[in-house]
Design an enzyme around this catalytic site. Structure first.
Site, PDB file in Angstrom:
ATOM      1  N   PRO A  10      37.828  49.508  44.918  1.00 29.25           N
ATOM      2  CA  PRO A  10      39.075  49.163  45.700  1.00 29.25           C
ATOM      3  C   PRO A  10      39.746  47.991  45.494  1.00 29.25           C
ATOM      4  CG  PRO A  10      37.141  49.229  46.944  1.00 29.25           C
ATOM      5  CD  PRO A  10      36.722  49.899  45.817  1.00 29.25           C
ATOM      6  N   ASN A  11      41.045  47.648  45.392  1.00 30.00           N
ATOM      7  CA  ASN A  11      41.646  46.410  45.383  1.00 30.00           C
ATOM      8  C   ASN A  11      41.914  45.942  43.935  1.00 30.00           C
ATOM      9  OD1 ASN A  11      42.120  46.093  48.246  1.00 30.00           O
ATOM     10  ND2 ASN A  11      40.184  45.581  48.392  1.00 30.00           N
ATOM     11  N   ARG A  18      46.038  39.601  42.645  1.00 33.75           N
ATOM     12  CA  ARG A  18      45.108  39.273  43.581  1.00 33.75           C
ATOM     13  C   ARG A  18      44.257  37.900  43.153  1.00 33.75           C
ATOM     14  NH1 ARG A  18      39.620  42.751  43.976  1.00 33.75           N
ATOM     15  NH2 ARG A  18      38.906  41.867  45.809  1.00 33.75           N
ATOM     16  N   TYR A  23      39.903  36.161  39.533  1.00 36.19           N
ATOM     17  CA  TYR A  23      40.055  37.261  39.002  1.00 36.19           C
ATOM     18  C   TYR A  23      40.857  37.219  37.946  1.00 36.19           C
ATOM     19  CZ  TYR A  23      37.762  39.181  43.263  1.00 36.19           C
ATOM     20  OH  TYR A  23      36.868  39.331  44.181  1.00 36.19           O
ATOM     21  N   ASN A  74      33.270  49.306  38.124  1.00 39.17           N
ATOM     22  CA  ASN A  74      33.330  48.038  38.867  1.00 39.17           C
ATOM     23  C   ASN A  74      33.674  48.597  40.054  1.00 39.17           C
ATOM     24  OD1 ASN A  74      34.124  45.795  40.228  1.00 39.17           O
ATOM     25  ND2 ASN A  74      35.694  44.917  38.647  1.00 39.17           N
ATOM     26  N   ALA A  77      34.304  45.812  46.218  1.00 39.22           N
ATOM     27  CA  ALA A  77      33.411  45.579  47.166  1.00 39.22           C
ATOM     28  C   ALA A  77      32.571  46.644  47.630  1.00 39.22           C
ATOM     29  CB  ALA A  77      34.330  45.370  48.525  1.00 39.22           C
ATOM     30  N   HIS A  80      28.530  46.256  47.148  1.00 36.76           N
ATOM     31  CA  HIS A  80      27.886  45.499  48.037  1.00 36.76           C
ATOM     32  C   HIS A  80      27.232  46.583  49.252  1.00 36.76           C
ATOM     33  CE1 HIS A  80      29.255  42.327  45.470  1.00 36.76           C
ATOM     34  NE2 HIS A  80      30.400  42.332  45.934  1.00 36.76           N
ATOM     35  N   ASP A  87      23.481  57.009  45.328  1.00 30.90           N
ATOM     36  CA  ASP A  87      22.927  57.827  45.462  1.00 30.90           C
ATOM     37  C   ASP A  87      23.538  58.827  44.345  1.00 30.90           C
ATOM     38  OD1 ASP A  87      21.202  57.260  47.408  1.00 30.90           O
ATOM     39  OD2 ASP A  87      22.227  58.300  48.917  1.00 30.90           O
ATOM     40  N   GLU A  98      27.291  48.406  35.145  1.00 28.85           N
ATOM     41  CA  GLU A  98      27.981  47.699  36.173  1.00 28.85           C
ATOM     42  C   GLU A  98      28.749  46.670  35.806  1.00 28.85           C
ATOM     43  OE1 GLU A  98      25.352  46.182  39.238  1.00 28.85           O
ATOM     44  OE2 GLU A  98      27.016  45.772  40.650  1.00 28.85           O
ATOM     45  N   HIS A 100      31.585  43.187  36.899  1.00 30.92           N
ATOM     46  CA  HIS A 100      32.242  42.277  37.768  1.00 30.92           C
ATOM     47  C   HIS A 100      33.310  41.254  36.839  1.00 30.92           C
ATOM     48  CE1 HIS A 100      30.447  44.457  41.069  1.00 30.92           C
ATOM     49  NE2 HIS A 100      29.214  44.214  40.620  1.00 30.92           N
ATOM     50  N   LEU A 101      34.142  41.343  37.321  1.00 29.82           N
ATOM     51  CA  LEU A 101      34.908  39.873  36.780  1.00 29.82           C
ATOM     52  C   LEU A 101      34.449  38.509  37.065  1.00 29.82           C
ATOM     53  CD1 LEU A 101      37.921  42.154  37.812  1.00 29.82           C
ATOM     54  CD2 LEU A 101      38.363  41.121  35.715  1.00 29.82           C
ATOM     55  N   SER A 102      34.093  38.638  38.368  1.00 33.43           N
ATOM     56  CA  SER A 102      33.804  37.290  38.788  1.00 33.43           C
ATOM     57  C   SER A 102      32.237  37.473  38.867  1.00 33.43           C
ATOM     58  CB  SER A 102      34.030  37.157  40.363  1.00 33.43           C
ATOM     59  OG  SER A 102      33.690  38.011  41.229  1.00 33.43           O
ATOM     60  N   ARG A 107      29.074  33.376  44.289  1.00 39.29           N
ATOM     61  CA  ARG A 107      30.089  33.274  45.306  1.00 39.29           C
ATOM     62  C   ARG A 107      29.447  33.611  46.782  1.00 39.29           C
ATOM     63  NH1 ARG A 107      34.522  37.742  43.863  1.00 39.29           N
ATOM     64  NH2 ARG A 107      35.580  36.562  45.759  1.00 39.29           N
ATOM     65  N   ARG A 111      28.096  38.830  48.821  1.00 39.31           N
ATOM     66  CA  ARG A 111      28.171  39.640  47.124  1.00 39.31           C
ATOM     67  C   ARG A 111      26.890  39.533  46.439  1.00 39.31           C
ATOM     68  NH1 ARG A 111      33.879  40.164  47.249  1.00 39.31           N
ATOM     69  NH2 ARG A 111      35.045  38.468  48.614  1.00 39.31           N
TER      70      ARG A 111
HETATM   71  C1  DQA Z   1      34.474  42.232  41.993  1.00 39.21           C
HETATM   72  C2  DQA Z   1      33.496  41.515  42.921  1.00 39.21           C
HETATM   73  C3  DQA Z   1      33.528  42.201  44.352  1.00 39.21           C
HETATM   74  O1  DQA Z   1      32.659  41.249  45.246  1.00 39.21           O
HETATM   75  C4  DQA Z   1      34.868  42.130  44.851  1.00 39.21           C
HETATM   76  O2  DQA Z   1      34.942  42.690  46.280  1.00 39.21           O
HETATM   77  C5  DQA Z   1      35.819  42.650  43.897  1.00 39.21           C
HETATM   78  C6  DQA Z   1      35.741  42.618  42.660  1.00 39.21           C
HETATM   79  C7  DQA Z   1      34.629  41.719  40.613  1.00 39.21           C
HETATM   80  O3  DQA Z   1      35.069  42.338  39.517  1.00 39.21           O
HETATM   81  O4  DQA Z   1      34.289  40.507  40.410  1.00 39.21           O
HETATM   82  O5  DQA Z   1      36.619  43.710  44.389  1.00 39.21           O
HETATM   83  O6  DQA Z   1      33.743  43.646  41.833  1.00 39.21           O
END
Ligand code: DQA
Length: 148
Positions: A10-11, A18, A23, A74, A77, A80, A87, A98, A100-102, A107, A111
């Site tokens: 998502p997002n 964003r 990011y 990725n 959210a 978390h 599963d 896995e 994550h950009l950040s 943070r 997270r």
């Molecule tokens: C994220 C980190 C997550 O905590 C956040 O909800 C995202 C982006 C990252 O790529 O840093 O949507 O997965």
């Protein structure tokens, strides 16, 4: 030919606009085209997808896992919160890196926990869009894990 799946939660469709201070400025389309060029040069195919829906991600993880095809995930959210994604990875024996950009550990405390990490082969966080390239390189340099 092996297919490497890159699944985005998502997002992440909003990347580039964003919270660019967190990011970065690269869009998901820019990341996709760079990874596609790497995959083409290295003789593997790429399936790059994004969804804002948890169930859709579950379906994609199951399909790739059961096909024995690797996944760069990725989950945004959902990383978390989602027992369903955890599963799906476990149930389909999916081979997941896995990303994550950040740096989620630097943070907010909500997270700091990922439900994906315990069922992932490895985790790459905090390198911005390059987290994806590093994950791809990890799979490509470990070809024994890829279906021929
Ligand atoms: C994220 C980190 C997550 O905590 C956040 O909800 C995202 C982006 C990252 O790529 O840093 O949507 O997965």
């Amino acid at each position: 030919m092996t297919t490497i799946h890159v699944l985005n939660g998502p997002n992440l469709n909003l990347l580039g606009q964003r919270e660019p201070e967190v990011y970065g400025h690269e869009t998901l389309a820019m990341i996709e085209s760079r990874l596609a060029a790497t995959c083409k040069a290295r003789g593997v195919s790429l399936a790059f997808r994004q969804s804002n829906h948890e169930g859709e991600l579950v379906t994609w993880i199951q399909a790739a896992g059961l096909a024995r095809e690797p996944i760069i995930l990725n989950a945004g959210a959902y990383s978390h919160t989602s027992i369903a994604l955890h599963d799906a990875i476990k149930g389909a024996h999916a081979h997941v890196i896995e990303v994550h950009l950040s740096n989620i550990h630097a943070r907010e405390s909500f997270r700091h926990v990922s439900l994906i990490s315990p069922v992932a082969r490895g985790v790459i966080v905090g390198f911005g869009a390059a987290s994806y390239d590093l994950a791809l390189e990890a799979f490509l340099s470990d070809r024994a894990d890829l279906k021929s």
